[in-house]
Design a protein around this motif. Structure first.
Motif, mmCIF file in Angstrom:
data_model
loop_
_atom_site.group_PDB
_atom_site.id
_atom_site.type_symbol
_atom_site.label_atom_id
_atom_site.label_comp_id
_atom_site.label_asym_id
_atom_site.label_seq_id
_atom_site.Cartn_x
_atom_site.Cartn_y
_atom_site.Cartn_z
ATOM 1 N N VAL A 40 1.724 1.505 -11.606
ATOM 2 C CA VAL A 40 1.716 2.644 -10.688
ATOM 3 C C VAL A 40 0.419 2.647 -9.887
ATOM 4 O O VAL A 40 -0.649 2.367 -10.435
ATOM 5 N N THR A 42 -1.449 5.431 -7.152
ATOM 6 C CA THR A 42 -1.393 6.725 -6.477
ATOM 7 C C THR A 42 -2.670 6.935 -5.681
ATOM 8 O O THR A 42 -3.729 6.423 -6.048
ATOM 9 N N GLY A 43 -2.549 7.699 -4.611
ATOM 10 C CA GLY A 43 -3.715 7.998 -3.792
ATOM 11 C C GLY A 43 -3.309 8.279 -2.365
ATOM 12 O O GLY A 43 -2.124 8.306 -2.021
ATOM 13 N N THR A 45 -2.554 8.067 1.672
ATOM 14 C CA THR A 45 -1.893 7.076 2.528
ATOM 15 C C THR A 45 -2.453 7.101 3.941
ATOM 16 O O THR A 45 -1.999 6.335 4.785
ATOM 17 N N LEU A 55 -7.965 5.057 -4.868
ATOM 18 C CA LEU A 55 -6.610 4.921 -5.402
ATOM 19 C C LEU A 55 -6.695 4.788 -6.915
ATOM 20 O O LEU A 55 -7.584 4.107 -7.434
ATOM 21 N N ASN A 56 -5.780 5.441 -7.621
ATOM 22 C CA ASN A 56 -5.702 5.316 -9.079
ATOM 23 C C ASN A 56 -4.668 4.248 -9.406
ATOM 24 O O ASN A 56 -3.514 4.352 -9.003
ATOM 25 N N THR A 58 -2.731 2.137 -12.352
ATOM 26 C CA THR A 58 -2.348 2.102 -13.764
ATOM 27 C C THR A 58 -1.831 0.702 -14.077
ATOM 28 O O THR A 58 -1.003 0.159 -13.346
ATOM 29 N N THR A 101 -5.975 3.191 -16.738
ATOM 30 C CA THR A 101 -6.088 3.525 -15.325
ATOM 31 C C THR A 101 -7.506 3.256 -14.855
ATOM 32 O O THR A 101 -8.468 3.553 -15.559
ATOM 33 N N THR A 103 -9.974 3.027 -10.946
ATOM 34 C CA THR A 103 -9.967 3.419 -9.542
ATOM 35 C C THR A 103 -10.275 2.218 -8.654
ATOM 36 O O THR A 103 -11.144 1.413 -8.954
ATOM 37 N N GLN A 128 1.085 -0.079 -1.380
ATOM 38 C CA GLN A 128 0.474 1.146 -0.868
ATOM 39 C C GLN A 128 0.123 0.868 0.598
ATOM 40 O O GLN A 128 -0.667 -0.019 0.896
#
Length: 136
Positions: A40, A42-43, A45, A55-56, A58, A101, A103, A128
């Motif tokens: 995954v 996330t962060g 866009t 952005l994180n 995983t 996770t 960064t 991403q």
């Protein structure tokens, strides 16, 4: 006689100190590294020129001794392929896989659309897309 006894004791202490200081027990821990797969990301866009975005990411590790080591990045134009390298340190690690996770910092110096492809498998990626605009 006392003087000879003191010299003998001093010599024994000196030799003992020499052997102890030359001990081959390095306290530097040994570790291994291995590329691992991302599950995954996330962060944000969107962002601005010269703005640092976080952005994180995983990823999976093989056991409890696994931890993040570094990102390995290959960039062509505005597309980057990113792999995670995990570090395994220790010996009593078990066999249970885990997720961690970390960064990832991204900073663009020009306007445009950037594609970050984090390696999910040998042929798949977690993508991403980040649109960078001029600074306000």
């Amino acid at each position: 006689m006392k003087r000879l006894k003191l010299k003998a004791i001093a010599l024994v202490l000196l030799v003992t100190t020499g052997f102890v200081s030359c001990n081959n027990d390095d306290d530097t821990p040994s570790f291994t590294t291995k590329k691992t797969l991302v599950s995954v990301v996330t962060g944000p866009t969107t962002g601005a020129v010269n703005q640092e975005l976080t952005l994180n990411v995983t990823f999976a590790v093989d056991n409890s001794c696994g931890a993040f080591n570094k990102f390995i990045e290959t960039t062509t134009d505005k597309t980057s392929v990113i792999e995670v390298e995990a570090k395994y340190e220790g010996s009593n690690c078990g066999t249970t896989a885990a997720t961690k996770t970390s960064t990832y910092k991204f900073k663009a110096t020009t306007v445009g659309t950037y594609i970050l492809k984090f390696k999910k498998s040998a042929t798949e990626f977690v993508t991403q897309t980040i649109v960078i605009t001029a600074a306000p």
